[in-house]
Design a protein around this motif. Structure first.
Motif, PDB file in Angstrom:
ATOM      1  N   ASN A  69       0.862  -1.255  -0.211  1.00  0.00           N
ATOM      2  CA  ASN A  69      -0.113  -0.047   0.098  1.00  0.00           C
ATOM      3  C   ASN A  69       0.880   1.300   0.033  1.00  0.00           C
ATOM      4  N   PHE A  70       0.646   2.283  -0.729  1.00  0.00           N
ATOM      5  CA  PHE A  70       1.337   3.176  -1.035  1.00  0.00           C
ATOM      6  C   PHE A  70       0.496   4.823  -0.630  1.00  0.00           C
ATOM      7  N   GLY A  71      -0.277   4.564   0.561  1.00  0.00           N
ATOM      8  CA  GLY A  71      -0.897   5.592   1.025  1.00  0.00           C
ATOM      9  C   GLY A  71      -2.484   5.690   0.367  1.00  0.00           C
ATOM     10  N   LEU A 115      -1.192  -4.827  -5.062  1.00  0.00           N
ATOM     11  CA  LEU A 115      -0.853  -3.361  -5.029  1.00  0.00           C
ATOM     12  C   LEU A 115      -2.206  -2.452  -4.582  1.00  0.00           C
ATOM     13  N   GLU A 116      -2.066  -1.352  -4.188  1.00  0.00           N
ATOM     14  CA  GLU A 116      -3.174  -0.697  -3.770  1.00  0.00           C
ATOM     15  C   GLU A 116      -2.520   0.812  -3.437  1.00  0.00           C
ATOM     16  N   GLY A 117      -3.535   1.948  -3.704  1.00  0.00           N
ATOM     17  CA  GLY A 117      -3.185   3.202  -3.212  1.00  0.00           C
ATOM     18  C   GLY A 117      -2.226   4.054  -3.916  1.00  0.00           C
ATOM     19  N   GLY A 118      -2.079   5.292  -3.387  1.00  0.00           N
ATOM     20  CA  GLY A 118      -1.187   6.088  -3.914  1.00  0.00           C
ATOM     21  C   GLY A 118      -1.695   6.930  -5.388  1.00  0.00           C
ATOM     22  N   PRO A 119      -0.644   7.049  -6.242  1.00  0.00           N
ATOM     23  CA  PRO A 119      -0.866   7.596  -7.262  1.00  0.00           C
ATOM     24  C   PRO A 119      -1.513   6.550  -8.683  1.00  0.00           C
ATOM     25  N   VAL A 120      -1.726   5.473  -8.085  1.00  0.00           N
ATOM     26  CA  VAL A 120      -2.278   4.701  -9.025  1.00  0.00           C
ATOM     27  C   VAL A 120      -3.876   4.319  -8.955  1.00  0.00           C
ATOM     28  N   VAL A 121      -4.128   5.219 -10.175  1.00  0.00           N
ATOM     29  CA  VAL A 121      -5.707   5.302 -10.292  1.00  0.00           C
ATOM     30  C   VAL A 121      -6.261   4.899 -11.169  1.00  0.00           C
TER      31      VAL A 121
END
Length: 575
Positions: A170-172, A212-218
Motif C-alpha cells: 500500500n502506498f497511501g 498493489l493498492e493506493g497512492g498515485p495508481v488511479v
C-alpha cells in the motif's frame, strides 16, 4: 483457501455496502475486502476517516459485511480486522471468520497507514504490525485466506518470515476526485519501491502473491505503468473502484439532465448575421455577454475614429483588432511599456529634418491603423500632444510649426481586469476624455462559459488537429470546465487542449481527468532543473519514503550515512 483470478491480475475491491459489492462482482472482481474505509466513503467521508476514533471499526465492519455483502455475492469476501480493540483476540477473529462464512481476513484499519510516531506507539503497546501479522497467520493456519496490508520494508520482511501467502503493498491514500489526496510520489517511484519490496518478500517466501493498492495508481494506465516495473500478482481498488467512478457517474448524469433542459435561445435573423460577422474575423461564441460585445464592436468598427479596447490576460486580441479595422491585425504597434519616450514621439509624430519633414505614423499619406499598447506609460506630454492631434485632426510639428493632417486611426489597447476601471490612472485626462464612450471591453471567458464547447472546436480547427485527435468530453467534464474560473481566459483553454491532446486520450475525457489537468502546473516554460536541484529532489523523496530516518534513507540511496549527511548539508537539508 486458494483464490483464483478470472484472467490476468487478481483484482480485489475494498467495499463498504451491498450495492458496491454486487457491482464489483458484476464487473469481474475476484475478491472483496469488507473494510470500514469503504463504509466511510459511502457515508461521504474520506477514506482516512476510517483511522480516526469516530466509531467502532469492528462493530461497523461486522454489521455491514455479514448482513449486506455476504448474502449478495458469490465471490470470496475478506473481513476487515481491527487489532486495536480493547478486547481484541486473534482466536476470536478466526471464530468470526469461520462462523459467518468469510473467505478470510485482512488487517484493516492497520498500522501501515498510520504516521511513523503512531506506529511506534502501537508497536510498544503490542498492537502494531506484529500483532496484525500474528492474527493473520492464525487465520491462514486455520485454512482461510489472509491478506496483509504492508507499507514498509520492515513490515514486508516480517510478513514474509511469517509465511503469509498474500501481501498487499500500500502506498497511501488514493489521489484524485473530490476527496482524494494530492500525489506525493510518482508512478515511477512507486514502481521501483514495489519492485524492491516484492524482491525481498519473494526471496524469503517464494510462493507469496503480491498485490498493489493506493497512492498515485488511479487508472488502468497507471497500474499498467507500475506493473511494467514491478512483477505484481494483483491489484486492490478502494476509492478507485467506488468513490471515483460514483462521483464521475453521478456528475455526468446530473450534468446531462441539466444540458437536456438547456434550450438554445432563439436568435433573430439580425443576431445570426452578427454572429457570422464575428466568425469571419475569428470571434466565436453565442453567449449573451458575447453578443452584446459583438454589437458594440460592430458599431465602433464602422465609425472610422480612434477607439479603445480593454481585455484580460490571455484574451486573443488579433481577431478584435481585425474586426475593428481591416488593417488592425497587421497594423504597426507602439508599446508604451517597451518603447522609450523619444522613440514613441518620433514614431507617432515624425520629425523635422533640414531636408524637410519625416512623417510619423499619424500622418503617413495613405493612412493606416496604428495599435497603441499601454500608451498610459508614455510621457504625459506625448499623451497630451497625441490627444490634441486626434481631437483636432491636425498635427502641429514641434519646430517649424507645420500643420499636418492626421490620417491614421489609432486603436488603443489596455490589459485590464473586469474589476478595474477601463482606463489606467496614468492615462492623460485629455486622452481619457477622447476615448470615453468609444471603448469596447472584451468579456472574459468566465462570463461566457456556455461558449466553451464551441471555442474548443474552433481552437482544434485553428490548430489543424486531425478529426480523431479532437477530444470529446463527458457531461461531467463540461460541467467541470464551466466551474473553472479561467484566470488566463482563452490562453488557458488552449493550454488545456494541448495537455489533453498530448496525452492522446481514448474515448471521452472525464471530469476527474479535466480536474487533474486544470490543476497541473504548466512546466513548459520552466528552465530545466540543474543537477543539484534534481539531486535535492531525489533525497527529499527518499527521506519521505523512509519516514525521514537517515540511516534507512542512505541505504535506499545506496550511499553511506556520512555521504548522505554531507550531501544534505551542501543542499541545505540539514536542518
Amino acid at each position: 483457501m486458494t483464490l483464483s483470478s478470472r484472467g490476468g491480475l487478481l483484482i480485489g475491491a475494498a467495499v463498504g455496502s451491498g450495492i458496491a459489492a454486487q457491482t464489483a462482482e458484476t464487473g469481474g472482481a475476484d475478491l472483496l475486502l469488507a473494510v470500514n474505509a469503504g463504509r466511510m466513503r459511502n457515508m461521504g467521508a474520506p477514506s482516512i476517516a476510517s483511522m480516526l476514533p469516530c466509531h467502532g471499526a469492528t462493530a461497523m465492519t461486522d454489521a455491514f459485511a455479514a448482513h449486506e455483502i455476504l448474502p449478495r455475492v458469490g465471490i470470496p469476501v475478506l473481513l476487515g480486522v481491527n487489532c486495536w480493540d480493547a478486547d481484541f483476540d486473534a482466536d476470536d477473529v478466526v471464530r468470526r471468520v469461520a462462523e459467518q462464512g468469510f473467505a478470510g481476513a485482512v488487517n484493516f484499519p492497520n498500522a501501515t497507514l498510520m504516521p511513523r510516531g503512531m506506529r511506534q506507539l502501537l508497536d510498544r503497546a503490542g498492537r502494531g504490525f506484529r500483532c496484525e501479522i500474528d492474527c493473520l497467520a492464525r487465520v491462514q493456519a486455520a485454512g482461510f485466506t489472509a491478506l496483509y496490508y504492508c507499507g514498509t520494508k520492515e513490515h514486508a520482511r516480517a510478513a514474509a518470515e511469517a509465511g503469509l501467502d498474500m501481501v498487499l503493498l500500500n502506498f497511501g491514500w488514493n489521489a484524485g476526485g473530490s476527496l482524494g489526496h494530492s500525489r506525493r510520489a510518482s508512478l515511477e517511484e512507486v514502481g521501483l519501491v514495489a519492485r524492491d519490496y516484492a524482491a525481498l518478500i519473494r526471496r524469503l517466501h517464494p510462493g507469496v502473491r503480491i498485490l498493489l493498492e493506493g497512492g498515485p495508481v488511479v487508472s488502468a494506465e497507471d497500474l499498467g505503468h507500475v506493473a511494467g516495473v514491478a512483477a505484481l500478482d494483483g491489484y486492490v481498488g478502494g476509492s478507485t473502484l467506488d468513490r471515483l467512478p460514483y462521483e464521475e457517474s453521478v456528475v455526468n448524469r446530473i450534468a446531462s439532465y441539466r444540458q437536456a433542459g438547456d434550450h438554445h435561445e432563439h436568435l433573430t435573423r439580425q443576431q445570426e448575421t452578427l454572429l457570422r460577422w464575428g466568425q469571419r474575423h475569428g470571434l466565436v461564441g453565442r453567449a449573451k455577454p458575447f453578443r452584446t460585445f459583438l454589437e458594440e464592436l460592430e458599431a465602433v468598427s464602422g465609425a472610422g475614429r480612434s477607439v479603445a479596447v480593454t481585455f484580460e490576460p490571455g484574451t486573443p486580441l488579433r481577431p478584435v483588432l481585425s474586426a475593428i479595422d481591416r488593417r488592425g491585425a497587421t497594423a504597426p504597434q507602439i508599446d508604451g511599456a517597451e518603447d522609450h519616450g523619444t522613440r514613441i514621439a518620433q514614431r507617432l509624430f515624425g520629425r523635422d529634418l533640414p531636408s524637410g519633414y519625416e512623417d510619423g505614423l499619424l500622418t503617413v499619406p495613405d493612412g493606416e491603423a496604428v495599435v497603441l499598447r499601454d500608451i498610459h506609460l508614455a510621457l504625459p506630454a506625448a499623451q497630451r500632444r497625441l490627444a490634441r492631434s486626434l481631437a483636432s485632426g491636425i498635427l502641429v510639428t514641434s519646430r517649424r510649426r507645420r500643420r499636418m493632417k492626421v490620417t491614421a486611426r489609432c486603436l488603443f489597447v489596455f490589459e485590464r481586469s473586469a474589476q478595474e476601471p477601463a482606463f489606467p490612472a496614468e492615462l492623460h485626462p485629455e486622452l481619457a476624455a477622447l476615448l470615453s464612450g468609444w471603448t469596447v471591453r472584451v468579456p472574459p471567458l468566465r462570463d461566457r462559459i456556455a461558449d466553451i464547447p464551441e471555442l474548443i472546436e474552433a481552437l482544434a480547427e485553428r490548430l489543424d488537429l486531425p478529426k480523431g485527435r479532437v477530444p470529446s468530453f463527458t457531461p461531467g467534464a463540461l460541467q467541470r470546465l464551466r466551474r473553472h474560473a479561467w484566470p488566463e481566459n482563452e490562453a488557458e483553454l488552449e493550454a488545456l487542449l494541448g495537455r489533453i491532446v498530448g496525452r492522446a486520450p481514448e474515448g471521452e475525457v472525464s471530469g476527474n481527468a479535466v480536474g487533474r489537468l486544470l490543476e497541473a502546473p504548466d512546466r513548459s516554460e520552466e528552465p530545466p532543473a540543474r543537477g543539484s536541484e534534481m539531486e535535492r529532489r531525489r533525497i527529499v523523496e527518499a527521506l519521505w519514503r523512509n519516514d525521514f530516518h537517515r540511516g534507512r534513507t542512505a541505504a535506499a540511496l545506496h550511499m553511506s550515512r556520512k555521504t548522505l549527511y554531507n550531501k544534505m548539508t551542501r543542499l541545505g537539508l540539514s536542518d
